[in-house]
Design a protein around this motif. Structure first.
Motif, short mmCIF file in Angstrom:
data_model
loop_
_atom_site.label_atom_id
_atom_site.label_comp_id
_atom_site.label_asym_id
_atom_site.label_seq_id
_atom_site.Cartn_x
_atom_site.Cartn_y
_atom_site.Cartn_z
N VAL A 113 0.86 -1.19 0.00
CA VAL A 113 0.00 0.00 0.00
C VAL A 113 0.89 1.23 0.00
N ASN A 114 0.74 2.08 -1.02
CA ASN A 114 1.61 3.25 -1.19
C ASN A 114 1.03 4.51 -0.57
N SER A 115 -0.30 4.57 -0.48
CA SER A 115 -0.94 5.81 -0.05
C SER A 115 -2.33 5.49 0.50
N SER A 116 -2.81 6.34 1.37
CA SER A 116 -4.19 6.22 1.85
C SER A 116 -4.73 7.62 2.11
N ALA A 117 -6.04 7.75 2.04
CA ALA A 117 -6.66 9.07 2.19
C ALA A 117 -8.06 8.91 2.76
N PHE A 118 -8.43 9.84 3.63
CA PHE A 118 -9.77 9.85 4.21
C PHE A 118 -10.68 10.79 3.43
N SER A 119 -11.96 10.42 3.35
CA SER A 119 -12.96 11.33 2.80
C SER A 119 -13.11 12.52 3.74
N PRO A 120 -13.65 13.65 3.23
CA PRO A 120 -13.78 14.84 4.09
C PRO A 120 -14.55 14.59 5.38
N ASN A 121 -15.53 13.70 5.36
CA ASN A 121 -16.29 13.42 6.58
C ASN A 121 -15.68 12.29 7.42
N GLY A 122 -14.57 11.71 6.92
CA GLY A 122 -13.87 10.69 7.67
C GLY A 122 -14.51 9.32 7.62
N GLN A 123 -15.58 9.15 6.86
CA GLN A 123 -16.31 7.89 6.88
C GLN A 123 -15.79 6.87 5.88
N THR A 124 -14.97 7.29 4.93
CA THR A 124 -14.43 6.39 3.92
C THR A 124 -12.92 6.54 3.85
N LEU A 125 -12.23 5.41 3.70
CA LEU A 125 -10.79 5.40 3.55
C LEU A 125 -10.44 4.85 2.17
N LEU A 126 -9.58 5.57 1.46
CA LEU A 126 -9.03 5.09 0.18
C LEU A 126 -7.64 4.51 0.42
N THR A 127 -7.31 3.43 -0.30
CA THR A 127 -5.95 2.94 -0.28
C THR A 127 -5.50 2.68 -1.72
N ALA A 128 -4.26 3.03 -2.00
CA ALA A 128 -3.67 2.87 -3.33
C ALA A 128 -2.56 1.83 -3.23
N SER A 129 -2.61 0.83 -4.10
CA SER A 129 -1.74 -0.32 -3.95
C SER A 129 -0.86 -0.57 -5.17
N ASP A 130 0.26 -1.25 -4.91
CA ASP A 130 1.14 -1.70 -5.98
C ASP A 130 0.47 -2.71 -6.91
N ASP A 131 -0.65 -3.28 -6.46
CA ASP A 131 -1.34 -4.26 -7.31
C ASP A 131 -2.14 -3.60 -8.43
N GLY A 132 -2.06 -2.26 -8.54
CA GLY A 132 -2.72 -1.53 -9.62
C GLY A 132 -4.15 -1.15 -9.34
N CYS A 133 -4.61 -1.37 -8.10
CA CYS A 133 -6.00 -1.09 -7.76
C CYS A 133 -6.11 -0.01 -6.69
N VAL A 134 -7.28 0.65 -6.68
CA VAL A 134 -7.67 1.58 -5.63
C VAL A 134 -8.79 0.92 -4.85
N TYR A 135 -8.66 0.92 -3.53
CA TYR A 135 -9.65 0.29 -2.67
C TYR A 135 -10.39 1.36 -1.86
N GLY A 136 -11.67 1.14 -1.64
CA GLY A 136 -12.46 2.00 -0.77
C GLY A 136 -13.00 1.19 0.40
N TRP A 137 -12.89 1.75 1.60
CA TRP A 137 -13.27 1.04 2.82
C TRP A 137 -14.19 1.90 3.67
N GLU A 138 -15.11 1.26 4.36
CA GLU A 138 -15.90 1.96 5.38
C GLU A 138 -15.05 2.06 6.63
#
Length: 296
Positions: free
Chosen positions: A24-49
């Motif tokens: 995982v190279n990077s992660s970011a929170f949504s403005p309200n903090g309810q969603t987390l993004l993660t950016a991976s070496d596997d070429g995908c972007v993930y969204g998490w609650e």
């Protein structure tokens, strides 16, 4: 991770987000903090609650490792950057790619949205900074001046300026107002290592973090240094001002997350041993601190 207000810091629940098939190279929170993004070496972007840790989406499309991700301030979009030299703009509600922005010649390492979410800035290994219109996907400006890879960026609260940090050890403040020369910028010098992160406060102060293990808080209008923060044992990966600007939180490329008093420059809290690598730190609008990263 959810943490209380500085002065009453207590580590709350720690959630683990698995399922990545690469680093995982990077992660970011949504403005309200309810969603987390993660950016991976596997070429995908993930969204998490954030609360439950539930996987919301896994999005492919990039043809190389995903290096960075960030939500728009209005929370409707997010952007991802990749070694494939592109930026992808995504619709949050539909988890759908809206635009693929092409123009960089090497890996794109940073992206940031303007406060009104209508413009996007990007930078990367080609030493270029590009300004884009979000709706059309058109490039508006090409900003040249850095002598090495551009690794971080942030718009000023007024959107008049863009700050970029580079491996040339400088921060540049680009004047984006209509009528100014395209390449007009101020250079902030003083760090002795690569600039890894930059962050504006709500009133327009600018913090920069570096491989030299220090943080500097600047008044960018006059290019003057206000305070230097020392205490990290590794390079500084992420910065965030609290909404009231009393505190600055920094995540080092280590197990340490530090909370600083912006007025005195003193470290008032150190959070240890929670994560092996802290990727990003952010404050929710109500002042709660969120930290994400990697844990073995």
């Amino acid at each position: 991770m959810n943490i209380g207000v500085p002065g009453k810091l207590a580590v709350g629940r720690v959630k683990y987000f698995g399922r990545h098939r690469g680093e995982v190279n990077s992660s970011a929170f949504s403005p309200n903090g309810q969603t987390l993004l993660t950016a991976s070496d596997d070429g995908c972007v993930y969204g998490w609650e954030t609360q439950s840790g539930r996987l919301l989406w896994k999005l492919g499309g990039h043809t190389g490792p995903v290096k960075f991700c960030r939500f728009s301030p209005d929370g409707c979009l997010f952007a991802s950057t990749s070694c494939d030299c592109t930026i992808r703009l995504w619709d949050v509600a539909r988890a759908k790619c809206l635009q693929v922005l092409k123009g960089h010649q090497r890996s794109v390492e940073t992206v940031s949205f303007s406060p009104d979410s209508r413009q996007l800035a990007s930078g990367g290994w080609d030493k270029r900074v590009m300004l884009w219109e979000v709706q059309s996907g058109q490039m508006l400006r090409l900003l040249l001046g850095h002598g090495d890879s551009v690794q971080s960026s942030d718009f000023s609260p007024s959107a008049d300026c863009l700050a970029t940090g580079s491996w040339d050890s400088t921060v540049r403040i680009w004047d984006l107002r209509d009528g100014t020369p395209k390449a007009f910028h101020r250079k902030l010098e003083g760090h002795s290592g690569n600039i890894s992160c930059v962050c504006y406060s709500a009133s327009g102060l600018l913090a920069s973090g570096s491989w030299d293990k220090t943080i500097r808080i600047w008044k960018p209008q006059t290019a003057s240094l206000l305070v230097q923060l020392k205490g990290h044992v590794t390079w500084v990966k992420s910065l965030a001002f609290s909404p009231n600007e009393l505190w600055l939180v920094s995540a080092g490329y280590s197990r340490l997350v530090k909370v600083w008093d912006c007025n005195t420059g003193k470290c008032i809290e150190t959070l240890k041993g929670i994560l092996d690598v802290a990727h990003s730190c952010a404050f929710t609008p109500d002042g709660k601190l969120l930290v994400s990263g990697a844990a073995d």
